[in-house]
Motif scaffolding. Structure first.
Motif, short mmCIF file in Angstrom:
data_model
loop_
_atom_site.label_atom_id
_atom_site.label_comp_id
_atom_site.label_asym_id
_atom_site.label_seq_id
_atom_site.Cartn_x
_atom_site.Cartn_y
_atom_site.Cartn_z
N UNK A 309 8.16 -3.14 2.97
CA UNK A 309 9.39 -2.78 3.10
C UNK A 309 8.80 -2.21 1.45
N UNK A 310 7.81 -2.55 0.32
CA UNK A 310 8.39 -2.56 -0.76
C UNK A 310 7.89 -0.24 -1.16
N UNK A 311 7.14 -0.46 -1.97
CA UNK A 311 7.71 1.09 -2.18
C UNK A 311 6.11 1.45 -2.54
N UNK A 312 6.11 2.90 -2.32
CA UNK A 312 4.28 2.92 -2.87
C UNK A 312 3.68 2.25 -3.14
N UNK A 313 4.16 2.33 -4.56
CA UNK A 313 3.24 1.98 -4.99
C UNK A 313 2.78 0.24 -5.02
N UNK A 314 4.18 -0.59 -4.47
CA UNK A 314 3.13 -1.18 -3.70
C UNK A 314 2.13 -1.55 -2.44
N UNK A 315 2.24 -0.34 -1.67
CA UNK A 315 1.65 -0.68 -0.78
C UNK A 315 0.62 -0.14 -1.39
N UNK A 316 -0.05 0.37 -2.79
CA UNK A 316 -1.40 1.37 -2.40
C UNK A 316 -1.81 -0.27 -3.54
N UNK A 317 -1.32 -1.61 -4.09
CA UNK A 317 -1.46 -2.56 -3.72
C UNK A 317 -1.99 -3.19 -2.99
N UNK A 318 -1.23 -3.55 -2.36
CA UNK A 318 -2.37 -3.81 -1.20
C UNK A 318 -2.47 -3.56 -0.12
N UNK A 319 -3.12 -2.71 -0.23
CA UNK A 319 -3.68 -1.43 0.75
C UNK A 319 -5.22 -1.54 -0.07
N UNK A 320 -4.95 -1.47 -1.59
CA UNK A 320 -6.56 -2.14 -2.41
C UNK A 320 -7.16 -2.95 -1.14
N UNK A 321 -6.70 -4.10 -1.31
CA UNK A 321 -7.32 -5.37 -0.56
C UNK A 321 -8.23 -5.22 0.35
N UNK A 322 -7.17 -3.77 1.35
CA UNK A 322 -7.89 -3.89 2.56
C UNK A 322 -9.84 -2.90 1.75
N UNK A 323 -9.23 -2.25 0.81
CA UNK A 323 -10.55 -1.11 0.93
C UNK A 323 -11.59 -2.45 0.16
N UNK A 324 -11.52 -3.46 -1.02
CA UNK A 324 -12.14 -4.09 -1.53
C UNK A 324 -13.46 -4.86 -0.59
N UNK A 325 -12.51 -5.15 0.96
CA UNK A 325 -12.64 -6.32 1.45
C UNK A 325 -13.72 -5.71 2.52
#
Length: 325
Positions: A309-325
């Protein structure tokens, strides 16, 4: 998923699927925009460094064939300056006017350098182009407030089927807020209306783990939400290749060159920067491909996005963790 470097370079990462359906190494075309040297001066410098045969198409469009890194074209990036490419154009006054106008416009209109489809395992060789452009004094996005030049990749789709098409699109839109943040688009691009993001309703529809349409429905859904080339990932060339009639029914007059590739449009070509390489941008594209082929992770990230439910900039932080995993 473990990262695998190409055998000839540690800088350019290999995609998870290196070969196409015919068992051949997939290809990628690269487009680079810049200003400064003329198209003619640029292609002459490329020929001197890389060899090959120079062909003049018109006074502002040149091809270099059989060079050390394959075929290249360099031209002023304006269709009206190349009358031979327009349907119904005739020899005579029009080409002469276009040539004269082109010499004046060369101070404002960027040149576009386009490579032929290059095997992905030779992609690192294309970085040689940047050194040649810098030596010529070519200018990029960072050199003036009104310079809005791009770098484009045209990677061949690994499989021309519905699941591959949908998976790549899901992966891209899920990662796009992170990609945009990493690319750090020049503010000029925003002012000049660089590629709009995909509509939110369309993104929510396609990232659903239940969305695995056949090709006709995928094309219909895409065209309904995106009847434009103005997207970071422009699928129109690929969709035109897969079903010309379906695309032309919606966009009868749009300039689209059909090809079995994605068209990934990046907003920043920093050709005068000695430290700039196309490798980081390519490696971020490989991140898209890796998520696309991991069906379990792809569905998980899609479900997470739908609940977020957050903004795009917050989603970028979330999905970055997926990228780094």
């Amino acid at each position: 998923m473990a990262q695998t470097a190409l055998p000839t370079s540690i800088d350019f990462l290999a995609p998870p699927v290196l070969y196409n359906e015919q068992g051949e190494v997939r290809t990628v075309g690269v487009e680079i925009e810049f200003v400064g040297p003329s198209a003619e001066k640029t292609v002459q410098a490329l020929q001197e460094a890389l060899g090959g045969r120079l062909i003049e198409v018109d006074p502002h469009s040149f091809a270099l064939k059989d060079s050390a890194i394959g075929e290249l074209t360099v031209e002023l990036d304006s269709r009206i300056l190349h009358p031979g490419k327009s349907a119904g154009s005739q020899k005579g006054v029009l080409p002469k006017i276009a040539a004269l106008f082109g010499f004046a416009a060369s101070y404002l209109v960027p040149c576009e350098l386009v490579t032929a489809p290059t095997p992905i395992d030779r992609l690192q060789e294309l970085d040689r182009i940047l050194g040649i452009l810098r030596k010529l004094g070519a200018k990029g996005t960072q050199d003036a407030p009104f310079y809005a030049f791009g770098l484009h990749f045209n990677p061949e789709i690994p499989r021309q089927d519905a699941q591959t098409l949908a998976a790549f699109m899901k992966s891209f839109v899920l990662l796009n807020p992170w990609l945009r943040r990493e690319v750090s688009p020049d503010r000029t691009r925003n002012l000049l209306g660089f590629a709009d993001p995909f509509p939110a309703d369309y993104v929510r529809m396609i990232v659903s783990p239940d969305y695995w349409p056949d090709i006709p429905r995928f094309i219909d859904d895409y065209l309904e939400a995106n009847p434009t080339r103005n997207r970071d990932l422009d699928l129109l060339p690929l969709l035109h290749h897969l079903d010309r009639d379906r695309v032309r029914a919606v966009l009868p007059n749009e300039k689209i060159n059909a090809r079995p590739t994605f068209h990934y449009r990046l907003p920043d070509a920093r050709v005068s920067d000695p430290g700039w390489s196309i490798a980081p941008e390519w490696n971020r594209w490989v991140t898209v491909e890796r998520l696309a082929v991991d069906r379990e992770k792809l569905d998980m990230v899609g479900s997470t996005y739908l609940a977020f439910e957050g903004e795009d900039k917050s989603w970028a932080n979330v999905v970055e963790q997926v990228v780094r995993s």
